[in-house]
Write a protein that holds these residues in place. Sequence first.
Motif, short mmCIF file in Angstrom:
data_model
loop_
_atom_site.label_atom_id
_atom_site.label_comp_id
_atom_site.label_asym_id
_atom_site.label_seq_id
_atom_site.Cartn_x
_atom_site.Cartn_y
_atom_site.Cartn_z
N GLY A 1 -19.97 -41.82 50.00
CA GLY A 1 -21.20 -41.01 50.49
C GLY A 1 -21.35 -41.49 51.88
O GLY A 1 -21.59 -40.88 52.81
N ASN B 1 -18.71 -40.04 54.00
CA ASN B 1 -18.93 -38.54 54.17
C ASN B 1 -19.99 -38.30 55.09
O ASN B 1 -19.93 -37.56 55.93
CB ASN B 1 -19.36 -38.15 52.88
CG ASN B 1 -18.14 -37.65 51.85
OD1 ASN B 1 -16.98 -38.09 52.57
ND2 ASN B 1 -18.31 -37.59 50.51
N THR B 2 -21.21 -39.36 55.21
CA THR B 2 -22.06 -39.15 56.40
C THR B 2 -21.52 -39.60 57.52
O THR B 2 -21.85 -38.90 58.58
CB THR B 2 -23.16 -40.10 55.99
OG1 THR B 2 -23.76 -39.96 54.52
CG2 THR B 2 -24.33 -40.31 57.01
N SER C 1 -28.28 -34.93 58.56
CA SER C 1 -27.26 -34.57 57.65
C SER C 1 -27.59 -35.03 56.14
O SER C 1 -26.93 -34.60 55.33
CB SER C 1 -25.80 -35.64 57.95
OG SER C 1 -26.13 -36.98 58.06
N TYR D 1 -22.98 -30.97 49.49
CA TYR D 1 -22.00 -31.76 50.19
C TYR D 1 -22.43 -33.38 49.78
O TYR D 1 -23.81 -33.57 49.92
CB TYR D 1 -21.96 -31.68 51.63
CG TYR D 1 -21.46 -32.51 52.35
CD1 TYR D 1 -19.85 -32.62 52.44
CD2 TYR D 1 -21.85 -33.65 53.07
CE1 TYR D 1 -19.23 -33.37 53.01
CE2 TYR D 1 -20.89 -34.61 54.02
CZ TYR D 1 -19.68 -34.41 53.96
OH TYR D 1 -18.72 -35.23 54.41
N ASP E 1 -23.11 -36.62 50.43
CA ASP E 1 -23.15 -37.77 51.37
C ASP E 1 -23.98 -38.91 50.67
O ASP E 1 -24.07 -38.98 49.49
CB ASP E 1 -23.92 -37.19 52.79
CG ASP E 1 -25.33 -37.03 52.35
OD1 ASP E 1 -25.76 -36.59 51.16
OD2 ASP E 1 -26.08 -36.93 53.34
#
Length: 418
Positions: free
Chosen positions: A91, A94-95, A358, A366, A368
């Motif tokens: 995560g 992804n962030t 985000s 998504y 994150d």
Amino acid sequence: MSTLTDPPAASFKLSMLVYDTRYRAITFQIIALVAFLLFFGWLALNTAQNLADLGKEPSFGFLFEPAGYDINQRLIEYNSQSSHLRAAFVGILNTLLVAFMGCVAATVVGVLIGVLRLSNNWLVARLMTIYVELFRNVPVLMWIVLSMAILIESLPAPRDFRGEDPAATMSFFDSVAVTNRGVYIPEPLFSRGLGDFPIGGAFNISLDLIAILIVLGGSLFVRNRIAQRAEAQQNATGIRPRTWHIQLGVILLPLIVLLAVLGFHLGYPVLKGFNFGGGTYLRNSLIALWLALSLYTAAFIAEIVRAGILAISKGQTEAAAALGLRPRRIMSLVILPQALRVIIPPLISQYLNLTKNSSLAIAVGYMDITGTLMGITLNQTGRELETVLLGMLIYLAISLLISAVMNWYNSRVKLVER
């Protein structure tokens, strides 16, 4: 004849802490600090006692238990039997991925919009004004959801690529597939790769990537030395030698040789069954989040760039024009370098806002850090205090890192006044 001597110093008394102006401000600050620490100490002890009464003593042991859920977008190997710690790390990556992509795209679009908004062309300037007012006055969550809806409804499904006369075809010499599930692009592969380097038995770092970064770092160092030597020669003789082709060769040739040694090639996506396989898969949730955050933040960056350009005296433009510079060269060589000292400080705040925004990624699925650690992991383990505190610390660390990098860049480009 008489002599004058200094009066004897008065002895210190406790009452002076309140009635003496030399000590009063310090006394009140110490009292406020002690009261602040006592309040948070009481709050922490009370929280710990309540959690203990509920049988939920603070513990981070759950991080090493199997996560039991899948993550749809990941940059490292992961499966449902991996630990919650690894899920949180996926995560975080992804962030960082969407934050990096968003900052780059928002900067490019924002600078372009900000410059065009000052255009003498009435239509261009008004169109840019409409863009800024439209994006910055609508919540970013709505732009994220709208972007996702547009991608799902407007792009072809994978089945449209099937058949002798397909309704959709792949782009860029049949190497890129744009579908309503996401975008499939060629994947970099190495037939003679160096393998991975394990870190703590939990994570692996590609040695191929490390080798590429080392070669690129060395090439950029040599390129900078060549540029410094050319600048020194220009300062000494007034003539700058042409070195762009040497700098380009220094950067590209070692990289090409390294890629050839590693057996670099591309793995193309291929339609298999009901979906594409192979290649690198960019989910539509990542693309929708990236586009929405970039376009939304670009509206604010455009205003910052416009304000920075307007802060430069018009005489600078007139003086540059008098020297024969064209408008594009005036903007790139005279105006923007001076405007950077005005632009960069508020630009840091926009990068931080984009990174924190985000966390709305969960609206489009998504995964994150909010979706993994503070989402599914929290719901499965019931460790709301630990997961939220960890999430806050992670966002704090990312924000401080961005601020440190941008402040360092600001100190490098700021004007040095004599």
